[in-house]
Design a protein around this motif. Structure first.
Motif, mmCIF file in Angstrom:
data_model
loop_
_atom_site.group_PDB
_atom_site.id
_atom_site.type_symbol
_atom_site.label_atom_id
_atom_site.label_comp_id
_atom_site.label_asym_id
_atom_site.label_seq_id
_atom_site.Cartn_x
_atom_site.Cartn_y
_atom_site.Cartn_z
ATOM 1 N N LYS A 186 0.836 -1.209 0.000
ATOM 2 C CA LYS A 186 0.000 0.000 0.000
ATOM 3 C C LYS A 186 0.874 1.264 0.000
ATOM 4 O O LYS A 186 2.036 1.220 0.397
ATOM 5 C CB LYS A 186 -0.924 -0.001 1.228
ATOM 6 N N GLU A 187 0.286 2.393 -0.402
ATOM 7 C CA GLU A 187 1.055 3.639 -0.484
ATOM 8 C C GLU A 187 1.401 4.195 0.879
ATOM 9 O O GLU A 187 2.450 4.798 1.078
ATOM 10 C CB GLU A 187 0.233 4.713 -1.214
ATOM 11 N N ALA A 188 0.474 4.056 1.816
ATOM 12 C CA ALA A 188 0.664 4.738 3.099
ATOM 13 C C ALA A 188 -0.030 3.963 4.210
ATOM 14 O O ALA A 188 -0.838 3.060 3.955
ATOM 15 C CB ALA A 188 0.103 6.154 3.011
ATOM 16 N N ALA A 189 0.279 4.347 5.458
ATOM 17 C CA ALA A 189 -0.330 3.671 6.611
ATOM 18 C C ALA A 189 -0.453 4.647 7.773
ATOM 19 O O ALA A 189 0.113 5.742 7.745
ATOM 20 C CB ALA A 189 0.496 2.454 7.000
ATOM 21 N N LEU A 190 -1.243 4.253 8.756
ATOM 22 C CA LEU A 190 -1.471 5.094 9.932
ATOM 23 C C LEU A 190 -1.506 4.196 11.169
ATOM 24 O O LEU A 190 -2.138 3.138 11.154
ATOM 25 C CB LEU A 190 -2.816 5.828 9.781
ATOM 26 N N PHE A 191 -0.832 4.634 12.221
ATOM 27 C CA PHE A 191 -0.771 3.871 13.473
ATOM 28 C C PHE A 191 -1.891 4.369 14.379
ATOM 29 O O PHE A 191 -1.993 5.579 14.624
ATOM 30 C CB PHE A 191 0.597 4.107 14.113
ATOM 31 N N VAL A 192 -2.722 3.465 14.849
ATOM 32 C CA VAL A 192 -3.870 3.856 15.687
ATOM 33 C C VAL A 192 -3.907 2.990 16.954
ATOM 34 O O VAL A 192 -3.310 1.918 16.991
ATOM 35 C CB VAL A 192 -5.216 3.731 14.912
ATOM 36 N N PRO A 193 -4.596 3.462 17.998
ATOM 37 C CA PRO A 193 -4.575 2.744 19.280
ATOM 38 C C PRO A 193 -5.263 1.376 19.275
ATOM 39 O O PRO A 193 -4.882 0.519 20.054
ATOM 40 C CB PRO A 193 -5.320 3.687 20.239
ATOM 41 N N SER A 194 -6.287 1.195 18.464
ATOM 42 C CA SER A 194 -7.031 -0.067 18.578
ATOM 43 C C SER A 194 -7.621 -0.491 17.241
ATOM 44 O O SER A 194 -7.753 0.318 16.306
ATOM 45 C CB SER A 194 -8.181 0.113 19.586
ATOM 46 N N GLY A 195 -8.018 -1.759 17.208
ATOM 47 C CA GLY A 195 -8.697 -2.274 16.027
ATOM 48 C C GLY A 195 -10.041 -1.603 15.835
ATOM 49 O O GLY A 195 -10.488 -1.368 14.703
ATOM 50 N N THR A 196 -10.674 -1.292 16.934
ATOM 51 C CA THR A 196 -11.958 -0.598 16.860
ATOM 52 C C THR A 196 -11.773 0.767 16.201
ATOM 53 O O THR A 196 -12.536 1.146 15.305
ATOM 54 C CB THR A 196 -12.553 -0.439 18.275
ATOM 55 N N GLN A 197 -10.759 1.494 16.637
ATOM 56 C CA GLN A 197 -10.566 2.812 16.020
ATOM 57 C C GLN A 197 -10.221 2.676 14.533
ATOM 58 O O GLN A 197 -10.702 3.454 13.706
ATOM 59 C CB GLN A 197 -9.509 3.633 16.757
ATOM 60 N N ALA A 198 -9.417 1.678 14.188
ATOM 61 C CA ALA A 198 -9.086 1.457 12.769
ATOM 62 C C ALA A 198 -10.372 1.231 11.970
ATOM 63 O O ALA A 198 -10.573 1.820 10.904
ATOM 64 C CB ALA A 198 -8.147 0.262 12.633
ATOM 65 N N ASN A 199 -11.255 0.377 12.488
ATOM 66 C CA ASN A 199 -12.506 0.098 11.781
ATOM 67 C C ASN A 199 -13.363 1.345 11.654
ATOM 68 O O ASN A 199 -13.917 1.635 10.585
ATOM 69 C CB ASN A 199 -13.292 -0.999 12.517
ATOM 70 N N GLN A 200 -13.471 2.084 12.730
ATOM 71 C CA GLN A 200 -14.338 3.261 12.717
ATOM 72 C C GLN A 200 -13.795 4.351 11.795
ATOM 73 O O GLN A 200 -14.561 5.051 11.138
ATOM 74 C CB GLN A 200 -14.552 3.792 14.139
ATOM 75 N N ILE A 201 -12.481 4.487 11.761
ATOM 76 C CA ILE A 201 -11.879 5.470 10.853
ATOM 77 C C ILE A 201 -12.179 5.072 9.408
ATOM 78 O O ILE A 201 -12.562 5.911 8.584
ATOM 79 C CB ILE A 201 -10.357 5.587 11.084
ATOM 80 N N ALA A 202 -12.037 3.784 9.114
ATOM 81 C CA ALA A 202 -12.273 3.327 7.733
ATOM 82 C C ALA A 202 -13.718 3.590 7.326
ATOM 83 O O ALA A 202 -13.991 4.115 6.242
ATOM 84 C CB ALA A 202 -11.940 1.839 7.613
ATOM 85 N N ILE A 203 -14.653 3.259 8.206
ATOM 86 C CA ILE A 203 -16.073 3.463 7.879
ATOM 87 C C ILE A 203 -16.340 4.948 7.648
ATOM 88 O O ILE A 203 -16.958 5.341 6.664
ATOM 89 C CB ILE A 203 -16.977 2.886 8.988
ATOM 90 N N LYS A 204 -15.823 5.771 8.539
ATOM 91 C CA LYS A 204 -16.050 7.221 8.444
ATOM 92 C C LYS A 204 -15.428 7.797 7.166
ATOM 93 O O LYS A 204 -16.000 8.677 6.517
ATOM 94 C CB LYS A 204 -15.448 7.904 9.684
ATOM 95 N N ALA A 205 -14.251 7.289 6.812
ATOM 96 C CA ALA A 205 -13.540 7.846 5.649
ATOM 97 C C ALA A 205 -14.300 7.616 4.341
ATOM 98 O O ALA A 205 -14.191 8.407 3.413
ATOM 99 C CB ALA A 205 -12.142 7.238 5.561
ATOM 100 N N TYR A 206 -15.062 6.525 4.278
ATOM 101 C CA TYR A 206 -15.710 6.175 3.013
ATOM 102 C C TYR A 206 -17.186 6.555 2.940
ATOM 103 O O TYR A 206 -17.795 6.389 1.885
ATOM 104 C CB TYR A 206 -15.619 4.663 2.788
ATOM 105 N N THR A 207 -17.772 6.973 4.054
ATOM 106 C CA THR A 207 -19.233 7.111 4.061
ATOM 107 C C THR A 207 -19.698 8.504 4.464
ATOM 108 O O THR A 207 -18.945 9.297 5.038
ATOM 109 C CB THR A 207 -19.864 6.113 5.069
ATOM 110 N N GLN A 208 -20.971 8.759 4.205
ATOM 111 C CA GLN A 208 -21.694 9.926 4.715
ATOM 112 C C GLN A 208 -22.848 9.366 5.551
ATOM 113 O O GLN A 208 -23.296 8.235 5.291
ATOM 114 C CB GLN A 208 -22.274 10.745 3.557
#
Ligand code: TLP
Length: 345
Positions: free
Chosen positions: A53-75
């Motif tokens: 992948k081009e880039a990555a981000l370090f986050v505190p938890s799997g939950t936060q990773a999931n929530q960030i992904a959902i938020k990034a793609y949706t309205q």
């Protein structure tokens, strides 16, 4: 019975070893919110490379990773196509509706695995009165599906659908290294078939904290902002990233051991009267048991098991889950199986 408590509740139970702590102690650090932590940056480069992948981000938890992904793609009001036992729906405290205001469209799945045809049937027609389908979601390995690996051919089909319809595909790869170890499919092959993914360092890889999101530069740019909104914009996180780098170096190659231990646990517990295995196979490190036939509840069985020095997690009224990891040896897994037989006697 071993003197050490045998914790099979989750692979999140792992604690950093002296060698991992040593790496954490030596970590060079800086301000990660400003992109200046050299150890975090090294982890992100490594992670992006592993998954192509081009880039990555370090986050505190799997939950936060999931929530960030959902938020990034949706309205708000959008729909996410997923199986009904996916982690963000089942086990993240309702966060997808709180944070993103989305709803799920569920696809029928077998242990978390579904086909292109099933996913396609859940897509909303453009321009109708329904919500907009904004995201395709898959989980690999599948937690509630007993550690099932999402077959690469199935993912390939989903990828084709995602590209044809212009709907991004995200993989919750909390345990993707388990999937890779079990299937022999390298992480990069999974990475090539989705827009973005996450994986957890704090599960089978043995870190105290941390997950990584990976995707395009544009996606990670959005993710950085959302992480900040969620309060995850941390500073000298290099101390934790050092554990992650250590884990990627030393703890990936041994996951097959955990799988063999889970298989052993399944084998030893299959003969216990009152125990039924929820799934016929143990693809990775998770085993689900149903104790209904014993006449006891899962809570009750677990309390009795804990008196005997081991614990599983309680999933439902009569269902329990055992997860193997680097802090439980084969011998301890065998002891836990014996203790379970006693608890049910
Ligand atoms: N799963 C935990 C509990 O929530 C049940 C566990 O013990 O298995 N995706 C998947 C597939 C997961 O299994 C989990 C954690 C997460 C995301 C969330 O990770 P964390 O716990 O770091 O927020």
């Amino acid at each position: 019975m071993s003197a050490r408590f045998i914790d099979l509740r989750s692979d999140t139970a792992t604690c950093p070893t002296p060698a991992m702590r040593e790496a954490m102690l030596r970590a060079e650090v800086g301000d990660d919110l400003l992109g200046e932590d050299p150890t975090v940056n090294a982890l992100l480069e490594r992670a992006a490379d592993i998954f192509g992948k081009e880039a990555a981000l370090f986050v505190p938890s799997g939950t936060q990773a999931n929530q960030i992904a959902i938020k990034a793609y949706t309205q708000p009001g959008d729909e996410v196509v997923a199986d009904a036992k996916c982690h963000p729906f089942r086990s993240e405290a309702g966060a997808p509706s709180v944070i993103s205001g989305i709803q799920f469209a569920f696809v029928p799945a077998d242990r978390g695995v579904f086909s292109r045809r099933e996913a396609e049937a859940a897509l909303r027609p453009a321009g109708g009165l329904g919500p907009r389908t904004a995201l395709l979601w898959m989980e690999n390995t599948h937690n509630a599906g007993g550690g099932q690996v999402f077959p690469l051919e199935r993912m390939e089909e989903l990828r084709a659908l995602s590209l044809e319809r212009g709907i991004p595909l995200h993989m919750d790869g909390a345990r993707i290294f388990n999937a890779a170890a079990a299937s022999g499919v390298p992480p990069r092959e999974w990475g090539a078939r989705c827009d973005s993914l996450s994986f957890c360092l704090s599960k089978g890889l043995g870190c105290p904290v941390g997950s990584v999101l990976a995707g395009s530069r544009v996606f990670i740019g959005k993710a950085q902002r959302i992480r900040k909104i969620l309060g995850g914009g941390w500073r000298q996180a290099g101390i934790l990233a050092a554990a992650g780098l250590y884990a990627l170096e030393h703890n990936v190659g041994r996951l097959a051991e955990d799988h063999a231990n889970a298989e052993r646990f399944a084998e030893l517990t299959s003969g216990i009267p009152g125990v039924r295995h929820v799934f016929p196979t143990t693809p990775t490190n998770i085993v689900f048991l149903d104790v209904a036939e014993s006449g006891r509840t899962a809570e009750d069985v677990n309390a009795r098991l804990m008196e005997r020095g081991a614990a599983l997690s309680v999933f439902g009224r009569t269902t329990m889950r055992a997860v193997t990891h680097l802090d439980v040896s084969r011998k301890e897994v065998e002891e836990a199986a014996r203790a379970l037989a006693e608890a049910l006697a």
